[in-house]
Design a protein around this motif. Sequence first.
Motif, short mmCIF file in Angstrom:
data_model
loop_
_atom_site.label_atom_id
_atom_site.label_comp_id
_atom_site.label_asym_id
_atom_site.label_seq_id
_atom_site.Cartn_x
_atom_site.Cartn_y
_atom_site.Cartn_z
N PHE A 34 0.85 -1.18 0.00
CA PHE A 34 0.00 0.00 0.00
C PHE A 34 0.89 1.23 0.00
O PHE A 34 1.89 1.27 0.71
N PRO A 35 0.52 2.26 -0.76
CA PRO A 35 1.33 3.48 -0.76
C PRO A 35 1.40 4.14 0.62
O PRO A 35 2.38 4.78 0.95
N LEU A 36 0.37 3.99 1.42
CA LEU A 36 0.35 4.57 2.77
C LEU A 36 0.00 3.48 3.79
O LEU A 36 -0.68 2.51 3.43
N PRO A 37 0.42 3.65 5.03
CA PRO A 37 0.03 2.65 6.05
C PRO A 37 -1.49 2.60 6.21
O PRO A 37 -2.17 3.62 6.09
N ALA A 76 4.46 1.02 -5.32
CA ALA A 76 3.80 1.68 -4.18
C ALA A 76 4.73 2.71 -3.54
O ALA A 76 4.30 3.81 -3.17
N GLU A 77 6.00 2.37 -3.41
CA GLU A 77 6.98 3.31 -2.84
C GLU A 77 7.08 4.57 -3.71
O GLU A 77 7.13 5.69 -3.18
N LEU A 78 7.11 4.38 -5.00
CA LEU A 78 7.20 5.51 -5.92
C LEU A 78 5.97 6.41 -5.81
O LEU A 78 6.07 7.64 -5.82
N VAL A 79 4.80 5.77 -5.71
CA VAL A 79 3.56 6.54 -5.56
C VAL A 79 3.63 7.35 -4.27
O VAL A 79 3.30 8.53 -4.25
#
Length: 140
Positions: A34-37, A76-79
């Motif tokens: 997920f891009p965010l927790p 996801a990290e890039l987003v």
Amino acid sequence: MTTTQERTFSIGEVGEQTGLTAHTLRFYEKERLFPLPIRRDSAGRRVFSTEEVEWLRVCTKLRSSGMPIPAIRRYAELVLEGSGNEQERLALLREHELRVQRQVADLQEALGVIHHKVEIYQRHLAAGTADRLWTNGPEC
């Protein structure tokens, strides 16, 4: 003044919407896909936003089309990093797109072979000569 509260979904509701099990959703979270927790409610239960459910739909398609977990994690990290890395995101997606196109081409080729075999069997069954398929070499 009225405040509008964002609609959130429980892990069970997300599972119903996406077809993913609670175990898979927890795994995706653990693997940082997920891009965010994922947020938690006051009781500590996971709650998902509409955007996170949409992300899961994308993630599921990437996964079902063979994208490796580390590549999805990188995406996801890039987003999460935000603007400025769109070229890298595009390159990651293009690479996967090419891989999927090759898979589709391979499947189309396999389907052609299978279709040819089906036609042979149908022809022999209709002619009453299916018993010869086992002795006619490559046509079996």
